[in-house]
Motif scaffolding. Structure first.
Motif, PDB file in Angstrom:
ATOM      1  N   MET A 193      19.599  79.628 -49.157  1.00 31.90           N
ATOM      2  CA  MET A 193      20.198  80.691 -50.458  1.00 31.90           C
ATOM      3  C   MET A 193      18.852  81.844 -50.391  1.00 31.90           C
ATOM      4  O   MET A 193      17.704  81.118 -51.083  1.00 31.90           O
ATOM      5  CB  MET A 193      20.806  79.939 -51.599  1.00 31.90           C
ATOM      6  CG  MET A 193      21.325  81.371 -52.411  1.00 31.90           C
ATOM      7  SD  MET A 193      22.071  80.161 -53.612  1.00 31.90           S
ATOM      8  CE  MET A 193      22.539  81.747 -54.705  1.00 31.90           C
ATOM      9  N   HIS A 194      18.776  83.230 -50.400  1.00 36.62           N
ATOM     10  CA  HIS A 194      17.922  84.073 -50.821  1.00 36.62           C
ATOM     11  C   HIS A 194      18.648  84.649 -51.592  1.00 36.62           C
ATOM     12  O   HIS A 194      19.730  85.394 -51.939  1.00 36.62           O
ATOM     13  CB  HIS A 194      18.224  84.973 -49.783  1.00 36.62           C
ATOM     14  CG  HIS A 194      17.328  84.904 -48.405  1.00 36.62           C
ATOM     15  ND1 HIS A 194      15.527  83.807 -48.368  1.00 36.62           N
ATOM     16  CD2 HIS A 194      17.838  84.072 -47.160  1.00 36.62           C
ATOM     17  CE1 HIS A 194      15.529  83.282 -47.056  1.00 36.62           C
ATOM     18  NE2 HIS A 194      16.268  83.406 -46.242  1.00 36.62           N
ATOM     19  N   SER A 195      18.115  85.194 -52.985  1.00 35.20           N
ATOM     20  CA  SER A 195      17.807  85.490 -54.191  1.00 35.20           C
ATOM     21  C   SER A 195      16.860  87.131 -53.776  1.00 35.20           C
ATOM     22  O   SER A 195      16.234  87.394 -53.228  1.00 35.20           O
ATOM     23  CB  SER A 195      17.629  84.950 -55.293  1.00 35.20           C
ATOM     24  OG  SER A 195      17.731  83.754 -55.921  1.00 35.20           O
ATOM     25  N   LYS A 196      17.816  88.059 -54.593  1.00 35.93           N
ATOM     26  CA  LYS A 196      17.319  89.188 -54.526  1.00 35.93           C
ATOM     27  C   LYS A 196      16.908  90.158 -56.042  1.00 35.93           C
ATOM     28  O   LYS A 196      16.949  89.454 -57.086  1.00 35.93           O
ATOM     29  CB  LYS A 196      18.602  89.843 -54.032  1.00 35.93           C
ATOM     30  CG  LYS A 196      17.943  91.665 -54.278  1.00 35.93           C
ATOM     31  CD  LYS A 196      19.504  92.323 -53.726  1.00 35.93           C
ATOM     32  CE  LYS A 196      19.053  94.253 -54.031  1.00 35.93           C
ATOM     33  NZ  LYS A 196      19.819  94.542 -53.135  1.00 35.93           N
ATOM     34  N   VAL A 197      15.735  90.601 -55.508  1.00 34.76           N
ATOM     35  CA  VAL A 197      14.720  90.238 -56.568  1.00 34.76           C
ATOM     36  C   VAL A 197      15.102  92.090 -57.066  1.00 34.76           C
ATOM     37  O   VAL A 197      14.170  92.689 -56.198  1.00 34.76           O
ATOM     38  CB  VAL A 197      13.587  89.428 -57.149  1.00 34.76           C
ATOM     39  CG1 VAL A 197      13.052  89.841 -57.826  1.00 34.76           C
ATOM     40  CG2 VAL A 197      13.942  88.685 -57.033  1.00 34.76           C
ATOM     41  N   ASP A 198      14.847  93.063 -58.171  1.00 32.64           N
ATOM     42  CA  ASP A 198      14.558  94.160 -58.581  1.00 32.64           C
ATOM     43  C   ASP A 198      15.205  94.619 -59.698  1.00 32.64           C
ATOM     44  O   ASP A 198      14.578  93.486 -60.240  1.00 32.64           O
ATOM     45  CB  ASP A 198      16.842  95.102 -58.048  1.00 32.64           C
ATOM     46  CG  ASP A 198      17.385  94.738 -56.758  1.00 32.64           C
ATOM     47  OD1 ASP A 198      16.600  95.327 -55.933  1.00 32.64           O
ATOM     48  OD2 ASP A 198      18.339  94.030 -57.067  1.00 32.64           O
ATOM     49  N   VAL A 199      14.047  95.965 -59.720  1.00 36.15           N
ATOM     50  CA  VAL A 199      13.519  96.693 -60.757  1.00 36.15           C
ATOM     51  C   VAL A 199      14.937  97.763 -61.555  1.00 36.15           C
ATOM     52  O   VAL A 199      14.926  98.390 -60.448  1.00 36.15           O
ATOM     53  CB  VAL A 199      12.092  97.053 -61.050  1.00 36.15           C
ATOM     54  CG1 VAL A 199      11.911  97.969 -61.883  1.00 36.15           C
ATOM     55  CG2 VAL A 199      10.494  96.322 -60.658  1.00 36.15           C
ATOM     56  N   ALA A 220       9.716  82.647 -53.719  1.00 38.98           N
ATOM     57  CA  ALA A 220       9.406  82.119 -52.199  1.00 38.98           C
ATOM     58  C   ALA A 220       9.073  80.459 -52.006  1.00 38.98           C
ATOM     59  O   ALA A 220       8.941  79.482 -51.447  1.00 38.98           O
ATOM     60  CB  ALA A 220       8.172  82.761 -51.591  1.00 38.98           C
ATOM     61  N   THR A 221       8.500  79.685 -53.244  1.00 40.56           N
ATOM     62  CA  THR A 221       7.503  78.582 -53.687  1.00 40.56           C
ATOM     63  C   THR A 221       9.438  77.870 -53.560  1.00 40.56           C
ATOM     64  O   THR A 221       8.688  76.475 -53.296  1.00 40.56           O
ATOM     65  CB  THR A 221       7.205  78.509 -54.456  1.00 40.56           C
ATOM     66  OG1 THR A 221       5.880  79.151 -54.269  1.00 40.56           O
ATOM     67  CG2 THR A 221       5.885  76.848 -55.332  1.00 40.56           C
ATOM     68  N   VAL A 222      10.074  77.927 -54.559  1.00 34.92           N
ATOM     69  CA  VAL A 222      11.182  77.262 -54.623  1.00 34.92           C
ATOM     70  C   VAL A 222      11.621  76.828 -53.069  1.00 34.92           C
ATOM     71  O   VAL A 222      12.177  75.954 -52.728  1.00 34.92           O
ATOM     72  CB  VAL A 222      12.069  77.769 -55.737  1.00 34.92           C
ATOM     73  CG1 VAL A 222      13.093  76.755 -55.559  1.00 34.92           C
ATOM     74  CG2 VAL A 222      11.206  77.792 -56.848  1.00 34.92           C
ATOM     75  N   GLN A 223      12.199  78.014 -52.518  1.00 38.49           N
ATOM     76  CA  GLN A 223      12.719  77.717 -50.669  1.00 38.49           C
ATOM     77  C   GLN A 223      11.509  77.094 -50.337  1.00 38.49           C
ATOM     78  O   GLN A 223      12.304  76.281 -49.873  1.00 38.49           O
ATOM     79  CB  GLN A 223      12.766  79.313 -50.685  1.00 38.49           C
ATOM     80  CG  GLN A 223      13.643  79.491 -49.117  1.00 38.49           C
ATOM     81  CD  GLN A 223      14.830  79.030 -49.483  1.00 38.49           C
ATOM     82  OE1 GLN A 223      15.423  79.278 -50.788  1.00 38.49           O
ATOM     83  NE2 GLN A 223      15.724  79.350 -48.432  1.00 38.49           N
ATOM     84  N   GLY A 224      10.521  77.267 -50.242  1.00 46.12           N
ATOM     85  CA  GLY A 224       9.542  76.370 -49.297  1.00 46.12           C
ATOM     86  C   GLY A 224       9.686  74.465 -49.797  1.00 46.12           C
ATOM     87  O   GLY A 224       9.679  73.725 -48.830  1.00 46.12           O
ATOM     88  N   VAL A 225       9.665  74.768 -51.096  1.00 42.18           N
ATOM     89  CA  VAL A 225       9.969  73.008 -51.496  1.00 42.18           C
ATOM     90  C   VAL A 225      11.342  73.061 -50.641  1.00 42.18           C
ATOM     91  O   VAL A 225      11.708  71.482 -50.362  1.00 42.18           O
ATOM     92  CB  VAL A 225      10.137  72.888 -52.857  1.00 42.18           C
ATOM     93  CG1 VAL A 225      10.020  71.089 -53.627  1.00 42.18           C
ATOM     94  CG2 VAL A 225       8.044  73.390 -53.181  1.00 42.18           C
ATOM     95  N   ARG A 226      12.769  73.884 -50.716  1.00 45.71           N
ATOM     96  CA  ARG A 226      13.593  72.746 -50.941  1.00 45.71           C
ATOM     97  C   ARG A 226      13.805  73.097 -48.741  1.00 45.71           C
ATOM     98  O   ARG A 226      14.455  71.503 -48.474  1.00 45.71           O
ATOM     99  CB  ARG A 226      14.810  73.915 -50.825  1.00 45.71           C
ATOM    100  CG  ARG A 226      15.469  74.073 -52.176  1.00 45.71           C
ATOM    101  CD  ARG A 226      15.935  74.797 -52.398  1.00 45.71           C
ATOM    102  NE  ARG A 226      16.617  75.167 -54.571  1.00 45.71           N
ATOM    103  CZ  ARG A 226      16.545  76.321 -54.652  1.00 45.71           C
ATOM    104  NH1 ARG A 226      17.200  77.445 -54.135  1.00 45.71           N
ATOM    105  NH2 ARG A 226      16.981  75.986 -55.629  1.00 45.71           N
ATOM    106  N   GLN A 227      13.245  73.507 -48.457  1.00 45.55           N
ATOM    107  CA  GLN A 227      13.006  73.421 -47.171  1.00 45.55           C
ATOM    108  C   GLN A 227      12.217  72.808 -46.635  1.00 45.55           C
ATOM    109  O   GLN A 227      12.589  71.456 -45.582  1.00 45.55           O
ATOM    110  CB  GLN A 227      12.562  74.891 -46.093  1.00 45.55           C
ATOM    111  CG  GLN A 227      13.676  76.163 -46.256  1.00 45.55           C
ATOM    112  CD  GLN A 227      13.061  77.328 -45.924  1.00 45.55           C
ATOM    113  OE1 GLN A 227      11.540  77.675 -45.182  1.00 45.55           O
ATOM    114  NE2 GLN A 227      13.559  77.962 -45.712  1.00 45.55           N
TER     115      GLN A 227
END
Length: 72
Positions: free
Chosen positions: A1-7, A59-66
């Motif tokens: 799952m990818h999160s979207k981060v905006d300003v 990105a770190t959390v996503q890497g850990v999950r993978q």
């Protein structure tokens, strides 16, 4: 799952009272998947710096999950 981060920019009554008291008529906020995270920033530069931190953290959390997915 990818999160979207905006300003996003907030103007007028959306600006917190503390910033309005300083004469600010606009502020910037960081949105993660459309939800505000953290405080309002007086400058876009500050908000962009915060956005970069969120992206790195996610990105770190996503890497850990993978890694967990492949270590089983």
């Amino acid at each position: 799952m990818h999160s979207k981060v905006d300003v996003a920019v907030m103007i007028g009554s959306g600006v917190p009272a503390s910033l309005r008291a300083l004469g600010r008529k606009a502020c910037w906020v960081v949105l993660v998947n459309g939800e505000q995270r953290g405080t309002a920033f007086a400058s876009r530069v500050e908000a962009e710096e915060c956005r970069q931190v969120w992206l790195a953290q996610l990105a770190t959390v996503q890497g850990v999950r993978q890694g967990l997915r492949y270590s089983a």
